[in-house]
Structure formats: C-alpha cells, structure tokens
Design a protein around this motif. Structure first.
Motif: not given
Length: 52
Positions: A22-24, A33-34, A36-37, A40-41
C-alpha cells in the motif's frame, strides 16, 4: 492516553507486506493519513475479509 500506530491498531488484519504493498508507513498514526491513503487502507482491509 497513548495513541497507537497503524501497525499496532491493525496487527490482526495487516502485516508488513500489506503496508509495503500500500506504500503506507505502518509507524504512522491514523490521523496522519491522507484521504487517499485512508481509502486505500480501508479497501485493502475490506478485501482481506474486513474487521469484525
């Protein structure tokens, strides 16, 4: 009260490989978190079977 990181909060559902995909950063706190993040999460957790 101590705030938890994503790693600690989601340890029952996600592992390091999930965070890498997830590139987190799992060391972040949820409020960092943004949008978008977060989306995605949430979608990733849902696809894996979701939270109870």
């Amino acid at each position: 009260q101590r705030r938890k990181t994503l790693r600690n909060t989601l340890k029952n559902w996600l592992d390091q490989a999930d965070f890498n995909a997830l590139h987190i950063d799992p060391g972040l706190r949820a409020e960092a978190l943004s949008v978008d993040e977060f989306v995605r999460l949430a979608n990733h957790v849902h696809k894996k079977g979701g939270c109870p």
